[in-house]
Design a protein around this motif. Structure first.
Motif, PDB file in Angstrom:
ATOM      1  N   GLU A  85       0.838  -1.207   0.000  1.00  0.00           N
ATOM      2  CA  GLU A  85       0.000   0.000   0.000  1.00  0.00           C
ATOM      3  C   GLU A  85       0.868   1.250   0.000  1.00  0.00           C
ATOM      4  O   GLU A  85       0.698   2.151  -0.835  1.00  0.00           O
ATOM      5  N   VAL A  86       1.814   1.308   0.928  1.00  0.00           N
ATOM      6  CA  VAL A  86       2.634   2.510   1.087  1.00  0.00           C
ATOM      7  C   VAL A  86       3.528   2.737  -0.132  1.00  0.00           C
ATOM      8  O   VAL A  86       3.628   3.860  -0.649  1.00  0.00           O
ATOM      9  N   ILE A  87       4.162   1.684  -0.635  1.00  0.00           N
ATOM     10  CA  ILE A  87       5.091   1.829  -1.760  1.00  0.00           C
ATOM     11  C   ILE A  87       4.359   2.267  -3.019  1.00  0.00           C
ATOM     12  O   ILE A  87       4.805   3.178  -3.738  1.00  0.00           O
ATOM     13  N   LEU A  88       3.224   1.647  -3.323  1.00  0.00           N
ATOM     14  CA  LEU A  88       2.476   2.028  -4.519  1.00  0.00           C
ATOM     15  C   LEU A  88       1.852   3.411  -4.375  1.00  0.00           C
ATOM     16  O   LEU A  88       1.807   4.188  -5.331  1.00  0.00           O
ATOM     17  N   ASP A  89       1.353   3.731  -3.195  1.00  0.00           N
ATOM     18  CA  ASP A  89       0.842   5.085  -2.944  1.00  0.00           C
ATOM     19  C   ASP A  89       1.928   6.118  -3.258  1.00  0.00           C
ATOM     20  O   ASP A  89       1.682   7.126  -3.935  1.00  0.00           O
ATOM     21  N   ARG A  90       3.124   5.835  -2.746  1.00  0.00           N
ATOM     22  CA  ARG A  90       4.227   6.794  -2.897  1.00  0.00           C
ATOM     23  C   ARG A  90       4.625   6.950  -4.368  1.00  0.00           C
ATOM     24  O   ARG A  90       4.876   8.063  -4.841  1.00  0.00           O
ATOM     25  N   ALA A  91       4.671   5.836  -5.079  1.00  0.00           N
ATOM     26  CA  ALA A  91       5.080   5.876  -6.488  1.00  0.00           C
ATOM     27  C   ALA A  91       4.084   6.670  -7.331  1.00  0.00           C
ATOM     28  O   ALA A  91       4.471   7.531  -8.138  1.00  0.00           O
ATOM     29  N   ILE A  92       2.804   6.403  -7.146  1.00  0.00           N
ATOM     30  CA  ILE A  92       1.782   7.103  -7.937  1.00  0.00           C
ATOM     31  C   ILE A  92       1.711   8.571  -7.534  1.00  0.00           C
ATOM     32  O   ILE A  92       1.572   9.454  -8.386  1.00  0.00           O
ATOM     33  N   ASN A  93       1.840   8.839  -6.266  1.00  0.00           N
ATOM     34  CA  ASN A  93       1.832  10.226  -5.807  1.00  0.00           C
ATOM     35  C   ASN A  93       2.998  11.009  -6.412  1.00  0.00           C
ATOM     36  O   ASN A  93       2.837  12.164  -6.818  1.00  0.00           O
ATOM     37  N   GLY A  94       4.165  10.369  -6.484  1.00  0.00           N
ATOM     38  CA  GLY A  94       5.323  11.037  -7.070  1.00  0.00           C
ATOM     39  C   GLY A  94       5.093  11.408  -8.526  1.00  0.00           C
ATOM     40  O   GLY A  94       5.426  12.525  -8.958  1.00  0.00           O
ATOM     41  N   LEU A  95       4.496  10.506  -9.288  1.00  0.00           N
ATOM     42  CA  LEU A  95       4.210  10.798 -10.691  1.00  0.00           C
ATOM     43  C   LEU A  95       3.133  11.879 -10.823  1.00  0.00           C
ATOM     44  O   LEU A  95       3.206  12.735 -11.713  1.00  0.00           O
ATOM     45  N   LYS A  96       2.139  11.851  -9.950  1.00  0.00           N
ATOM     46  CA  LYS A  96       1.105  12.894  -9.954  1.00  0.00           C
ATOM     47  C   LYS A  96       1.733  14.280  -9.725  1.00  0.00           C
ATOM     48  O   LYS A  96       1.409  15.250 -10.423  1.00  0.00           O
ATOM     49  N   ARG A  97       2.612  14.358  -8.753  1.00  0.00           N
ATOM     50  CA  ARG A  97       3.254  15.636  -8.424  1.00  0.00           C
ATOM     51  C   ARG A  97       4.125  16.122  -9.587  1.00  0.00           C
ATOM     52  O   ARG A  97       4.151  17.314  -9.904  1.00  0.00           O
ATOM     53  N   ASN A  98       4.840  15.195 -10.212  1.00  0.00           N
ATOM     54  CA  ASN A  98       5.680  15.574 -11.344  1.00  0.00           C
ATOM     55  C   ASN A  98       4.855  16.035 -12.537  1.00  0.00           C
ATOM     56  O   ASN A  98       5.222  16.976 -13.240  1.00  0.00           O
ATOM     57  N   LYS A  99       3.727  15.377 -12.773  1.00  0.00           N
ATOM     58  CA  LYS A  99       2.853  15.780 -13.874  1.00  0.00           C
ATOM     59  C   LYS A  99       2.318  17.190 -13.637  1.00  0.00           C
ATOM     60  O   LYS A  99       2.266  18.010 -14.572  1.00  0.00           O
ATOM     61  N   LYS A 100       1.954  17.465 -12.411  1.00  0.00           N
ATOM     62  CA  LYS A 100       1.443  18.798 -12.079  1.00  0.00           C
ATOM     63  C   LYS A 100       2.541  19.845 -12.235  1.00  0.00           C
ATOM     64  O   LYS A 100       2.305  20.951 -12.737  1.00  0.00           O
ATOM     65  N   ARG A 101       3.748  19.500 -11.808  1.00  0.00           N
ATOM     66  CA  ARG A 101       4.859  20.456 -11.857  1.00  0.00           C
ATOM     67  C   ARG A 101       5.332  20.713 -13.291  1.00  0.00           C
ATOM     68  O   ARG A 101       5.614  21.851 -13.672  1.00  0.00           O
ATOM     69  N   LEU A 102       5.417  19.641 -14.100  1.00  0.00           N
ATOM     70  CA  LEU A 102       5.914  19.764 -15.469  1.00  0.00           C
ATOM     71  C   LEU A 102       4.858  20.259 -16.445  1.00  0.00           C
ATOM     72  O   LEU A 102       5.179  20.851 -17.471  1.00  0.00           O
ATOM     73  N   GLY A 103       3.609  20.001 -16.124  1.00  0.00           N
ATOM     74  CA  GLY A 103       2.540  20.254 -17.072  1.00  0.00           C
ATOM     75  C   GLY A 103       2.282  18.995 -17.889  1.00  0.00           C
ATOM     76  O   GLY A 103       3.201  18.213 -18.165  1.00  0.00           O
ATOM     77  N   THR A 104       1.029  18.797 -18.287  1.00  0.00           N
ATOM     78  CA  THR A 104       0.639  17.543 -18.949  1.00  0.00           C
ATOM     79  C   THR A 104       1.436  17.285 -20.227  1.00  0.00           C
ATOM     80  O   THR A 104       1.897  16.159 -20.471  1.00  0.00           O
ATOM     81  N   LYS A 105       1.636  18.304 -21.039  1.00  0.00           N
ATOM     82  CA  LYS A 105       2.305  18.114 -22.330  1.00  0.00           C
ATOM     83  C   LYS A 105       3.738  17.627 -22.146  1.00  0.00           C
ATOM     84  O   LYS A 105       4.149  16.629 -22.751  1.00  0.00           O
ATOM     85  N   ARG A 106       4.479  18.318 -21.303  1.00  0.00           N
ATOM     86  CA  ARG A 106       5.888  17.941 -21.118  1.00  0.00           C
ATOM     87  C   ARG A 106       6.001  16.601 -20.412  1.00  0.00           C
ATOM     88  O   ARG A 106       6.868  15.779 -20.739  1.00  0.00           O
ATOM     89  N   TYR A 107       5.140  16.375 -19.461  1.00  0.00           N
ATOM     90  CA  TYR A 107       5.135  15.097 -18.743  1.00  0.00           C
ATOM     91  C   TYR A 107       4.902  13.946 -19.717  1.00  0.00           C
ATOM     92  O   TYR A 107       5.611  12.929 -19.694  1.00  0.00           O
TER      93      TYR A 107
END
Length: 792
Positions: free
Chosen positions: A427-449
């Motif tokens: 639970e914790v490892i998968l939560d962390r992995a998906i959360n990290g990608l969510k944060r990066n997508k928000k930071r980079l913007g959808t197109k660049r991500y």
């Protein structure tokens, strides 16, 4: 000692080679899993089970009401929303579980670990829900100080505050002072976690206190290496020659266990390097002083592995097309694991092979996640990481391991081989992995991500489709440490901006007040020189802080909307009254001071009689100014003058108490009362007189009075500390006057450490009093910060 050091130098290569072999075996295991694509089969099954609790069925969404997590703005609002929706317990449980896994190397299936996690969650939840006020939340300075008081370690906490202030003030342009401060705080929090985990309710209070103090000091000592070794060597601050010499000095320190003297340093950064050397020497010696011989060598070994692997990566050149996969990944495995293993050696925690192994295998998971988030900054700086190297050469070299594939392989390996399919770990490892990608997508913007993912996920299209659906749809995957990190950085930036605005506004108002203060001389007889007006202007012309009129301006104009021009007589009256009190204080019959604000005291320029008359003249001039507040209703002006006269009488009583106390030992209560009369009343008047003009309600008036009481005493305690520790040139007056005059001060009664603790206690009390003030209080918060951090 030299024999031991020489032996260690001989064994250094052996130590690194041994660690490198272990990392190589781990890498080969991961490489085989990448080649076999086994991670896809394993994780697909895990994810399909996991997503049932994280992706809401479209039909059920029709009945879901309320905002989503990503719509909530602000730290406090988010905590309240989580509690309202019943998600706070689960959120905190996975957050603390993650920290236990990452920082403590714990296995989450262990019942003892679960009990510890739930205990922390329960306490943290209580703190978060209890403190919603901006300045008193548990993870800002006042809240942390209150927690330190409960543990009886506030003196160590004050030491840490002063250390952080000194370090961040020295960090040059080109380095990030806010990031450095956050990183050190994070390391201190990590060492505290380790120490708390080793203790329980049966631990005697004196041992608990000692261990927590040690954890803070050692956490700071280790945390200091991040800005002053890692960041400094990465920041292009030092010249090439300086960087080479600096690296050699660090390496020699770790090999010999002794910090070399810095007898001579070539380069333009000499002053900065000498400061860094002094701080690191103190930190290193502090660490070694807490070590046994065995733990000392273990600390040096892990530190050497960490530093050497960092150096190997730092010296890589992105233009080099020949790096092997082993050369790219083995240093990453070593530095990411040793950085956390060092903390265990710091605190002499019991040896635990299982914890060490879990920490070793876990490290690269975090490092690859961080490198993904930082890849564009790293590319810009020319840094070699698995991601930057792959982006640069993936078209030319099909032998390179895709770091994104390796990342998911590491996750699969952790779940199935390290944590043995434990549900909470999954639970914790998968939560962390998906959360990290969510944060990066928000930071980079959808197109660049999407462009980046298109490169890194090209060889796993079906699996990537599953992952990206989770990135888009999954909820309840966020973590408290990320919220806290964002909140902390946001606060640092906000406070820096507010401090800059605070300083700029203060200078603007000070100039305005200074231009208004000069008194016109009325020459009735050309043969007689008017000494009183001249003497008054002499005292007013010195470089005063003008704190009281500045405070009144902020409260009156900025908070209560009073007209700034109409308020000018009040501002002048406050400074006239204050200047008069200083003239009286300096007289031979009172403090007998020779200088004031860097100039001769008034009675030294003229004589005692002229000084006394000038002080009396200024007090009457202050009343005259108050009576000229034409914009206010006469009854309001009368009330203000009555209040002002009452406070002036009380200030006289305070000075009389001070004179009567010469050569006597006061109680703390007596000193508090005297200090409030002498100093606090002036701040109270500067707050309440605009409040009177604005017809503020009584409850708010009481809040301002309480703030002024505690702020005034904190100011006086700082004055007493500066009288012992201050710089005469900065202060503009002699230091040691209180000792010479045998005056009772907070330092003489409480000692230096006790006075500092009392000052911070009043600091917290003052901020707590502001909870009764409904208007914005940022200025008063920064004013208080100025009081306790000033050097003059």
């Amino acid at each position: 000692m030299m024999e031991m050091n020489e032996e260690y130098m001989i064994n250094a290569k052996h130590i690194y080679d041994k660690a490198e072999r272990k990392a190589s075996n781990y890498f080969r295991s991961l490489y085989n899993q990448v080649q076999q694509k086994s991670y896809i089969t394993n994780l697909t099954k895990d994810i399909n089970h996991w997503k049932q609790n994280h992706i809401r069925h479209p039909f059920l969404s029709l009945f879901h009401k309320g905002k989503e997590a990503n719509e909530i703005r602000g730290y406090h609002s988010y905590i309240q929303w989580l509690n309202y929706t019943g998600k706070l317990d689960g959120y905190l449980t996975r957050s603390i579980s993650y920290l236990y896994m990452r920082d403590l190397g714990k296995a989450l299936h262990d019942s003892t670990t679960q009990n510890s996690i739930q205990s922390v969650v329960k306490k943290l939840k209580k703190q978060l829900l209890r403190s919603n006020k901006e300045h008193m939340e548990p993870f800002r300075l006042p809240g942390l100080y209150r927690m330190a008081q409960k543990e009886n370690i506030e003196d160590t906490f004050i030491w840490l505050i002063n250390k952080l202030k000194a370090v961040t003030s020295q960090i040059p342009e080109g380095m990030d002072a806010e990031h450095a401060k956050r990183k050190i705080i994070k390391i201190v929090a990590g060492t505290l976690m380790h120490e708390l985990e080793e203790m329980d309710e049966s631990t005697p209070s004196e041992i608990r206190e000692r261990n927590l103090q040690r954890a803070i000091q050692l956490g700071y000592a280790y945390g200091l290496t991040y800005p002053f070794i890692d960041d400094l060597l990465d920041a292009n601050i030092l010249s090439a020659e300086e960087e080479k010499n600096y690296s050699q000095m660090i390496r020699k320190t770790l090999l010999t266990g002794t910090v070399p003297n810095l007898d001579y340093w070539n380069g333009e950064n000499k002053a900065f390097v000498y400061f860094v050397h002094s701080e690191l020497r103190e930190a290193f010696e502090r660490i070694l002083s807490h070590q046994t011989e065995v733990s000392r060598n273990k600390f040096l070994e892990e530190s050497y592995i960490f530093f050497n692997s960092q150096e190997i990566d730092r010296n890589k050149d992105l233009a080099n097309e020949q790096y092997t996969n082993e050369e790219l990944y083995i240093p990453v495995i070593l530095k990411s694991s040793s950085s956390r293993l060092i903390v265990r050696t710091l605190l002499n925690t019991p040896e635990d092979e299982h914890i060490d192994d879990r920490t070793f295998y876990y490290g690269i998971y975090n490092q690859l996640a961080d490198d993904f988030a930082d890849m564009f900054e790293d590319l810009e700086e020319g840094a070699v990481t698995p991601y930057t190297y792959y982006l640069t050469y993936y078209k030319q070299r099909n032998d390179l391991i895709n770091p994104f594939e390796l990342y998911w392989t590491v996750i699969s390996n952790l779940i199935h081989h390290v944590y043995q399919n434990d549900p909470m770990s999954i639970e914790v490892i998968l939560d962390r992995a998906i959360n990290g990608l969510k944060r990066n997508k928000k930071r980079l913007g959808t197109k660049r991500y999407n462009e980046i993912i298109g490169i890194f996920a090209a060889d796993m299209p079906k699996f990537n489709k599953l992952i990206q659906r989770l990135v888009q749809k999954a909820s309840d995957v966020d973590f408290f440490d990320k919220l806290l990190r964002d909140h902390m950085l946001s606060n640092f930036k906000k406070e820096r901006k507010e401090r800059e605005e605070f300083q700029q506004t203060i200078e603007t108002i000070r100039k305005q007040v200074n231009s208004d203060l000069t008194l016109e001389s009325v020459q009735e007889n050309k043969n007689l020189k008017e000494q009183i007006t001249e003497a008054a202007n002499y005292s007013l012309a010195t470089d005063g802080k003008r704190l009281r009129p500045i405070v009144s301006w902020f409260i009156g104009v900025h908070e209560y909307g009073l007209n700034r021009n109409a308020l000018t007589p009040l501002l002048k009256s406050l400074e006239y009254m204050h200047t008069a009190s200083l003239i009286f204080d300096d007289l031979p019959a009172q403090d007998n001071a020779d200088t004031r604000r860097g100039n001769l005291a008034l009675h030294k320029v003229y004589n005692t009689a002229v000084a006394e008359l000038t002080g009396l003249y200024l007090t009457q001039k202050a009343v005259q100014e108050q009576a000229s507040l034409q914009a206010a209703h006469p009854e309001t002006v009368l009330r203000l003058i009555q209040y002002s006269s009452e406070k002036t009488m009380e200030m006289c009583k305070g000075q009389a108490m001070d004179l009567a106390s010469k050569g006597k030992t006061l109680t703390l209560e007596q000193l508090n009362t005297m200090s409030f009369y002498k100093t606090g009343l002036g701040f109270e008047a500067s707050l309440l007189m605009p409040a009177i003009l604005a017809h503020v309600e009584e409850k708010e008036m009481q809040g301002l009075k309480q703030y002024a009481y505690h702020a005034g005493i904190a100011f006086q305690i700082k004055d007493d500390l500066l009288d012992i520790e201050g710089d005469s040139d900065l202060l503009g007056k002699q230091v040691g006057i209180d000792v010479t005059n045998n005056n009772s001060t907070f330092v003489s009664i409480l000692g230096l450490d006790g006075a500092r603790m009392a000052m911070w206690d009043h600091y917290c009390n003052a901020l707590e009093a502001l909870q009764e003030v409904p208007h914005k209080t940022n200025f008063l918060k920064h004013l208080l910060d100025y009081f306790v951090h000033r050097d003059h």
